[in-house]
Structures are given as structure tokens and as C-alpha cells.
Design a protein around this motif. Structure first.
Motif, PDB file in Angstrom:
ATOM      1  N   SER A   1     -60.336 -13.591 -21.440  1.00 11.86           N
ATOM      2  CA  SER A   1     -59.299 -12.660 -21.862  1.00 11.86           C
ATOM      3  C   SER A   1     -57.889 -13.223 -21.711  1.00 11.86           C
TER       4      SER A   1
ATOM      5  N   ALA B   1     -54.311 -15.019 -22.180  1.00  9.26           N
ATOM      6  CA  ALA B   1     -53.329 -15.189 -23.241  1.00  9.26           C
ATOM      7  C   ALA B   1     -52.970 -16.661 -23.363  1.00  9.26           C
TER       8      ALA B   1
ATOM      9  N   SER C   1     -54.257 -13.498 -28.056  1.00  9.96           N
ATOM     10  CA  SER C   1     -55.336 -13.165 -27.140  1.00  9.96           C
ATOM     11  C   SER C   1     -56.588 -13.925 -27.527  1.00  9.96           C
ATOM     12  N   ARG C   2     -57.616 -13.848 -26.678  1.00 10.69           N
ATOM     13  CA  ARG C   2     -58.850 -14.559 -26.971  1.00 10.69           C
ATOM     14  C   ARG C   2     -59.678 -13.829 -28.022  1.00 10.69           C
TER      15      ARG C   2
ATOM     16  N   SER D   1     -58.591 -10.748 -31.486  1.00 10.62           N
ATOM     17  CA  SER D   1     -57.341 -11.474 -31.590  1.00 10.62           C
ATOM     18  C   SER D   1     -56.153 -10.540 -31.797  1.00 10.62           C
TER      19      SER D   1
ATOM     20  N   ARG E   1     -53.834 -10.512 -21.385  1.00 12.86           N
ATOM     21  CA  ARG E   1     -54.448 -10.611 -22.703  1.00 12.86           C
ATOM     22  C   ARG E   1     -53.485 -11.260 -23.686  1.00 12.86           C
ATOM     23  N   VAL E   2     -52.269 -10.776 -23.720  1.00 17.59           N
ATOM     24  CA  VAL E   2     -51.177 -11.382 -24.472  1.00 17.59           C
ATOM     25  C   VAL E   2     -49.916 -11.192 -23.659  1.00 17.59           C
TER      26      VAL E   2
END
Length: 124
Positions: A31, A33, A52-53, A56, A103-104
Motif C-alpha cells: 500500500s 505511496a 498508490s500501489r 491506482s 497510500r498516496v
């Protein structure tokens, strides 16, 4: 531990394109970023893009929105930055970074791992 290695920088004329790559190795998080930052001489390191992974999600700095595209290939543990319609003001050292706890993120301080940087020079 996460190791990041950027490649793909170089000299390009204004209006041209480059694609930067960042290969990640070591311990990663599903997860996490990934982001790109850039730093020009005498300037602070500024946010460019993050992704993010999966699923997206992306976010871009206003200065590059519509011209740059961030993407990632999770199977290859690689993140990319496609840069189009380059301008002289895009000239900088570009750094790949990872923020495993997020995540981001657009926040520089959230990124724990950094690559060595790759130089992008855009001539007029």
C-alpha cells in the motif's frame, strides 16, 4: 529497507519528452505511496507526482498536470514518470521516493526513502 534507483534523465529540447524509471528493491509495502520530486539549483525540493500501489490513485503538482504521467508496474517494482512537452523550467534533478506508511502523499516529509536522483535538462 527500500532501495530506489532512478534512470532515464538526460538533455532534451523544449517540447520534447523523457521517461524516467525508478527501480525499487528491498522491503516494500503493498500500500505504499511512490512519488517523484525535483530540485533545481537554489530551489527547495518540490513535489511532482505520487501514485498508490493498487487500486491506482494519482496526484500531480499544478506545474506538471496535463504534461506528466506517473505510473507503476508492480510486478517489476518499478515506477515511471512520463514527461511530455517539457519546458526549460522543468530542468532539475528528479528524485524517486517511497512513503511506505501512506497510500498516496504530496508531503515531502512523509517520504522515508529516496533515490540518488537523475538529471533532467531542458534546453530552449
Amino acid at each position: 529497507q527500500v532501495q530506489l534507483v532512478e534512470s532515464g534523465g538526460g538533455l532534451v529540447q523544449a517540447g520534447g519528452s523523457l521517461r524516467l524509471s525508478c527501480a525499487a528493491s528491498g522491503r516494500t509495502f503493498s500500500s505504499d505511496a511512490m512519488g517523484w520530486f525535483r530540485q533545481a539549483p537554489g530551489k527547495e525540493r518540490e513535489f511532482v507526482a505520487t501514485i498508490s500501489r493498487s487500486p491506482s490513485s494519482t496526484f500531480y503538482a499544478d506545474s506538471v498536470k496535463g504534461r506528466f504521467t506517473i505510473s507503476r508496474d508492480n510486478a517489476k517494482n518499478t515506477v515511471y514518470l512520463e514527461m511530455n512537452r517539457l519546458k526549460p523550467e522543468d530542468s532539475a534533478v528528479y528524485y524517486c521516493a517511497a512513503a511506505p506508511r501512506f497510500r498516496v502523499s504530496t508531503r515531502r516529509d512523509n517520504y522515508d526513502y529516496w533515490g540518488q536522483g537523475t538529471q533532467v535538462t531542458v534546453s530552449s
